[in-house]
Design an enzyme around this catalytic site. Structure first.
Site, PDB file in Angstrom:
ATOM      1  N   PHE B 119       0.783  -1.035   0.031  1.00 27.96           N
ATOM      2  CA  PHE B 119      -0.026   0.096  -0.201  1.00 27.96           C
ATOM      3  C   PHE B 119       1.040   1.194  -0.163  1.00 27.96           C
ATOM      4  O   PHE B 119       2.105   1.248   0.544  1.00 27.96           O
ATOM      5  CB  PHE B 119      -0.946  -0.032   1.301  1.00 27.96           C
ATOM      6  CG  PHE B 119      -2.310   0.756   1.137  1.00 27.96           C
ATOM      7  CD1 PHE B 119      -3.120  -0.088   0.864  1.00 27.96           C
ATOM      8  CD2 PHE B 119      -2.456   1.929   1.416  1.00 27.96           C
ATOM      9  CE1 PHE B 119      -4.445   0.580   0.520  1.00 27.96           C
ATOM     10  CE2 PHE B 119      -3.439   2.588   1.166  1.00 27.96           C
ATOM     11  CZ  PHE B 119      -4.662   1.891   0.655  1.00 27.96           C
ATOM     12  N   GLN B 240      -7.435  15.498   3.976  1.00 29.47           N
ATOM     13  CA  GLN B 240      -6.729  14.829   3.171  1.00 29.47           C
ATOM     14  C   GLN B 240      -7.823  14.920   1.712  1.00 29.47           C
ATOM     15  O   GLN B 240      -9.173  14.572   2.012  1.00 29.47           O
ATOM     16  CB  GLN B 240      -6.579  13.367   3.544  1.00 29.47           C
ATOM     17  CG  GLN B 240      -5.714  12.490   2.467  1.00 29.47           C
ATOM     18  CD  GLN B 240      -5.479  11.439   3.085  1.00 29.47           C
ATOM     19  OE1 GLN B 240      -6.350  10.282   3.240  1.00 29.47           O
ATOM     20  NE2 GLN B 240      -4.244  11.296   3.532  1.00 29.47           N
ATOM     21  N   HIS B 242      -8.501  13.983  -2.308  1.00 27.49           N
ATOM     22  CA  HIS B 242      -8.200  13.233  -3.685  1.00 27.49           C
ATOM     23  C   HIS B 242      -8.395  14.191  -5.003  1.00 27.49           C
ATOM     24  O   HIS B 242      -9.288  14.886  -4.715  1.00 27.49           O
ATOM     25  CB  HIS B 242      -9.216  12.051  -3.809  1.00 27.49           C
ATOM     26  CG  HIS B 242      -8.826  10.730  -3.396  1.00 27.49           C
ATOM     27  ND1 HIS B 242      -8.195  10.004  -4.153  1.00 27.49           N
ATOM     28  CD2 HIS B 242      -9.187  10.226  -2.310  1.00 27.49           C
ATOM     29  CE1 HIS B 242      -7.768   8.956  -3.438  1.00 27.49           C
ATOM     30  NE2 HIS B 242      -8.361   8.919  -2.248  1.00 27.49           N
ATOM     31  N   LEU B 252     -15.704   9.123  -6.161  1.00 28.51           N
ATOM     32  CA  LEU B 252     -14.043   9.206  -6.898  1.00 28.51           C
ATOM     33  C   LEU B 252     -14.263   8.626  -8.424  1.00 28.51           C
ATOM     34  O   LEU B 252     -14.507   7.638  -8.597  1.00 28.51           O
ATOM     35  CB  LEU B 252     -13.165   8.360  -6.001  1.00 28.51           C
ATOM     36  CG  LEU B 252     -12.774   9.130  -4.537  1.00 28.51           C
ATOM     37  CD1 LEU B 252     -11.727   8.165  -3.678  1.00 28.51           C
ATOM     38  CD2 LEU B 252     -12.298  10.564  -4.795  1.00 28.51           C
ATOM     39  N   GLU B 255      -7.264   7.230  -9.932  1.00 32.81           N
ATOM     40  CA  GLU B 255      -6.336   7.774 -10.671  1.00 32.81           C
ATOM     41  C   GLU B 255      -5.727   7.010 -11.858  1.00 32.81           C
ATOM     42  O   GLU B 255      -5.151   7.429 -12.967  1.00 32.81           O
ATOM     43  CB  GLU B 255      -5.066   7.861  -9.722  1.00 32.81           C
ATOM     44  CG  GLU B 255      -5.152   9.068  -9.010  1.00 32.81           C
ATOM     45  CD  GLU B 255      -4.287   9.160  -7.647  1.00 32.81           C
ATOM     46  OE1 GLU B 255      -3.832   9.836  -7.311  1.00 32.81           O
ATOM     47  OE2 GLU B 255      -4.904   8.302  -6.729  1.00 32.81           O
ATOM     48  N   ARG B 286      -0.197  13.342  -6.859  1.00 33.33           N
ATOM     49  CA  ARG B 286      -1.518  13.893  -6.455  1.00 33.33           C
ATOM     50  C   ARG B 286      -1.505  15.279  -6.295  1.00 33.33           C
ATOM     51  O   ARG B 286      -2.266  15.964  -6.737  1.00 33.33           O
ATOM     52  CB  ARG B 286      -1.840  13.221  -5.273  1.00 33.33           C
ATOM     53  CG  ARG B 286      -2.850  12.143  -5.409  1.00 33.33           C
ATOM     54  CD  ARG B 286      -3.507  11.560  -4.190  1.00 33.33           C
ATOM     55  NE  ARG B 286      -3.873  10.205  -4.176  1.00 33.33           N
ATOM     56  CZ  ARG B 286      -4.305   9.450  -3.198  1.00 33.33           C
ATOM     57  NH1 ARG B 286      -4.340  10.039  -2.038  1.00 33.33           N
ATOM     58  NH2 ARG B 286      -4.912   8.333  -3.357  1.00 33.33           N
ATOM     59  N   HIS B 353     -11.597  13.966   1.657  1.00 31.50           N
ATOM     60  CA  HIS B 353     -11.651  12.557   1.861  1.00 31.50           C
ATOM     61  C   HIS B 353     -11.536  12.206   3.398  1.00 31.50           C
ATOM     62  O   HIS B 353     -12.442  11.341   4.104  1.00 31.50           O
ATOM     63  CB  HIS B 353     -10.540  11.903   1.351  1.00 31.50           C
ATOM     64  CG  HIS B 353     -10.599  10.405   1.235  1.00 31.50           C
ATOM     65  ND1 HIS B 353     -11.765   9.572   0.780  1.00 31.50           N
ATOM     66  CD2 HIS B 353      -9.967   9.219   1.724  1.00 31.50           C
ATOM     67  CE1 HIS B 353     -11.830   8.347   0.935  1.00 31.50           C
ATOM     68  NE2 HIS B 353     -10.444   8.272   1.655  1.00 31.50           N
ATOM     69  N   ARG B 393      -2.512  11.566   6.852  1.00 32.90           N
ATOM     70  CA  ARG B 393      -2.954  10.062   7.138  1.00 32.90           C
ATOM     71  C   ARG B 393      -2.216   9.385   6.109  1.00 32.90           C
ATOM     72  O   ARG B 393      -2.162   9.420   5.012  1.00 32.90           O
ATOM     73  CB  ARG B 393      -4.355  10.072   7.236  1.00 32.90           C
ATOM     74  CG  ARG B 393      -4.688   8.488   7.560  1.00 32.90           C
ATOM     75  CD  ARG B 393      -6.064   8.437   7.662  1.00 32.90           C
ATOM     76  NE  ARG B 393      -6.595   8.280   6.013  1.00 32.90           N
ATOM     77  CZ  ARG B 393      -7.312   7.488   5.463  1.00 32.90           C
ATOM     78  NH1 ARG B 393      -7.418   6.334   5.932  1.00 32.90           N
ATOM     79  NH2 ARG B 393      -7.704   7.750   4.153  1.00 32.90           N
TER      80      ARG B 393
END
Ligand SMILES: Cc1cc2nc3c(=O)[nH]c(=O)nc-3n(C[C@H](O)[C@H](O)[C@H](O)COP(=O)(O)OP(=O)(O)OC[C@H]3O[C@@H](n4cnc5c(N)ncnc54)[C@H](O)[C@@H]3O)c2cc1C
Lengths: 81, 590
Positions: B119, B240, B242, B252, B255, B286, B353, B393
């Site tokens: 991740f 945070q 996106h 969303l 990407e 991002r 988000h 985060r």
């Protein structure tokens, strides 16, 4: 249907997933007022589905295994077009 | 005044991952525990989490909690408290294995151990190379977590009050917390839930922004209640985002769409990323993409009647490629933007988000004000700021936060309840009366503002003035504007004054919470003149002393916004972990 039941259904159309909130918002505004008593009760039952399953059915990614609920899922899907 | 009172050892507001984990601790210790929730527990927003929960189990390759700690400190851009981060990363393997024993159906390796996947931001050996640390239950990790915890709570006799909305915190003259005022939705009856210990686990407040991935329920009620009760809110400038959510809806767009060749365009049809990132273009990171999008919108090159979004264009791709590789995206676009991306570009906008800030706590879940615990008050989950996420985060650390701090706050509450006098003290009536007056004002208000109008004004102001990329002048204007919106909120009115499941009243009460979060966010962001983590300002320049605009000399500190007079105070970041050496300040680059 008693007012309290109808309003409970409105509140329960608020879900844990944004994509369901948005689709049900549309359905509630456009279709709910036209439903019969029996259909409203069926929609109330659909609202008992777990969110992730519910979304998969509404998105058509998975077929709802409970045949009784399918017509109402289809109406929710139709409201998005 | 005669408000019925219900008495418990512990009352927990919120039945998401954090609330359920804490409740389990208390109920299994034999304490009389009430959990209140606006919705059925398994429909809490935790159900949306798909990616997974992190723990350095090392099931696939070597891993260590200390490496996880390093990644988390770095991800937080050094604003996270290192004692809390050490605590969380050390506890992670325990709470994840415990959850497995509660029946969580984790994905498994052939040998039966929990399967772990890579991740973003998870690295081995202090940032050296990617490591597999995320544990998941297919793409339904949050859902499975809620089900496992809920079943276990039912067995432990936790008392659930479903479709109840907590309205306000109750504190006595000394400031000790005595419980909450709450409304039963079915009847609109108001009760006091009095307890020795009270926990807020009400989740985030992403709905302050016009574009958010959060479900409608994320209205920051715990933050509003805490603020009204004189508790400051910590680090609320950090959210945070996106880069690409569907404009107006928030859903969303992954990407991967840009990976397949999607191009961002402004109102002139220009491929503007060529100017901002000549090499990477639309595949830039991002933050670079978000920043370029916001700059285009701000400089008047946004699209649509309000010039408030840009376009993501895939019309040049072969329709068969779109149908085969991006079917989900096509469906989302048709449903939520009314646009078939084979024929026309998708309107997109940076989308909120996750909320890093919240009610200030320590790693035991105790709410801390002026360096001291507030007697009887605890918070955990997205509503709380422990602070493990700091300025940003790390993916999958949020579900972990729910488990670790849900459990630790439960344990702290047990310890406290055991030493508290057996009988509950007399109930302080002041806060109860103020809460009732709030409901009564709504019932009486006429010639006021419509809830939808005030909410839309708040969301548009936050999105425009305090979004993913921030400008000095826009922030200053934003402060003035949000204080104007606050005046609108003070006069919101509802047409429907009925008592059964009055959604209009509930939404009005939620808006009174959202506005507190919006003010805290705007005012804290305006004051913080550096860039750090998710808070990025155009006037914080990248210099050798201040790499990426981060100003450790002046801003290595937590913000504390106080509702009273919109005052800001600050407190130092805890740089000292519990047992290991401090992870020293470094430039954050990936
Ligand atoms: C789309 C999406 C995907 C995500 N994926 C991941 C992921 O893969 N991994 C990860 O770590 N994190 C992820 N996150 C973040 C994570 O899901 C959340 O931070 C976390 O679930 C919050 O849990 P919680 O227990 O704090 O609150 P929630 O789950 O939001 O629960 C809040 C509870 O409080 C109750 N409540 C609120 N106000 C009141 C009130 N006034 N009265 C009574 N009850 C009230 C609600 O009914 C609810 O039960 C994701 C977030 C989103 C939006």
């Amino acid at each position: 249907m008693e007012e309290v039941e109808l309003k409970r259904i409105l509140w329960r159309s608020r879900r844990g997933l944004l994509e369901l909130d948005l689709q049900l918002e549309r359905f509630v505004a456009e279709v709910l007022p036209t439903l019969s008593e029996a259909e409203l009760a069926l929609y109330g039952d659909v609202l008992l589905l777990p969110d992730q399953d519910f979304l998969a059915y509404v998105n058509g990614a998975v077929a709802c295994p409970n045949a009784r609920l399918v017509p109402m899922i289809e109406r929710i899907r139709a409201a998005q077009r | 005044m005669s408000v019925p009172v219900r008495k418990f050892d512990a009352v927990i507001v919120g039945a998401g991952g954090a609330g359920l984990r804490a409740a389990l601790q208390l109920s299994e210790a034999g304490l009389k525990t009430a959990v209140l929730s606006k919705v059925f527990p398994t429909r809490s927003h935790t159900v949306a989490a798909q990616g997974g929960v992190s723990a350095s189990l090392g099931n696939s390759e070597p891993d260590h909690w200390h490496w996880h700690m390093y990644d988390t400190v770095k991800g937080s851009d050094w604003l996270g408290d290192q004692d809390a981060i050490e605590f969380m990363c050390r506890e992670a393997p325990n709470v994840v294995v415990e959850l497995e024993h509660f029946g969580m159906p984790f994905d498994r390796n052939a040998d039966g151990s929990i399967y772990q996947r890579p991740f973003g931001g998870h690295m081995s050996n202090f940032g050296e190379k990617p490591v597999r640390r995320a544990c998941a239950a297919a793409d339904r990790t949050g859902h499975a977590m809620l089900h496992a915890l809920y079943q276990r709570n039912v067995r432990a006799n936790t008392q659930f009050f479903v479709e109840w909305m907590a309205l306000d915190l109750v504190r006595d003259e000394q400031g000790n917390v005595q419980g909450v005022v709450a409304m039963e939705m079915e009847t609109s009856e108001v009760y006091v839930f009095q307890a020795k210990a009270t926990l807020f686990a009400t989740g985030g407040a992403g709905r302050i922004f016009a574009s958010s991935t959060n479900a409608f329920i994320n209205t920051g009620d715990g933050l509003g209640m805490a603020a009204r009760a004189g508790i400051p809110l910590e680090d609320m400038e950090f959210w945070q985002f996106h880069p690409t959510g569907v404009a107006g809806a928030g859903v969303l767009i992954t990407e991967g769409v840009r990976g397949e060749g999607g191009i961002l365009r402004n109102s002139a049809g220009e491929r503007f990323m060529e100017r901002y990132a000549p090499n990477a273009k639309d595949l830039a990171s991002r933050d670079v993409v978000s920043r370029a999008m916001v700059t285009e919108i701000n400089e008047g090159r946004g699209c649509g009647p309000n010039k408030d979004h840009v376009l993501l264009d895939i019309t040049h791709l072969d329709p068969e490629v779109i149908k085969s590789k991006l079917p989900g995206i096509r469906e989302i676009s048709i449903k939520f933007a009314n646009v078939d991306p084979i024929k026309a570009p998708i309107p997109v906008v940076p989308t909120c988000h996750y909320q890093m800030g919240g009610i200030p706590t320590n790693y035991k879940g105790e709410v801390i004000v002026d360096e001291k615990p507030v007697t009887g008050f605890y918070a955990a989950g997205e509503v709380a700021c422990a602070s493990v996420h700091g300025a940003n985060r790390l993916g999958t650390n949020s579900l972990l936060d729910l488990l670790v701090f849900g459990k630790s706050s439960g344990n702290s509450m047990i310890d406290f309840i055991k030493t508290a006098p057996k009988d509950l003290p007399p109930l302080a009536i002041g806060d109860v009366e103020r809460s009732l007056a709030r409901v009564e004002r709504l019932n009486q208000q006429s010639n006021g503002t419509q809830v939808n109008d005030a909410r839309a004004a708040m969301q548009a102001t936050m999105q425009k003035h305090c979004g993913v990329f921030r400008f000095k002048d826009m922030l200053a204007e934003g402060v003035a504007k949000i204080l104007e919106v606050e005046k609108m909120v003070k006069t919101i009115e509802i047409a429907d004054k009925s008592r059964t499941f009055n959604t209009a009243r509930l939404e009005a009460l939620e808006l009174e919470n959202l506005i507190e979060v919006a003010k805290a966010t705007m005012i804290s962001a305006d004051a913080r003149t550096e860039s750090r983590g998710a808070h990025v300002r155009d006037d914080a320049e990248d210099t050798p002393e201040r790499p990426n605009g981060r100003d450790d000399q002046n801003w290595l500190k937590h913000t504390l916004w106080h509702r009273d007079g919109n005052q800001l105070k600050y407190k130092p970041v805890t740089m000292k972990p519990l047992s290991v050496d401090t992870i020293a300040l470094k430039t954050r680059s990936y």
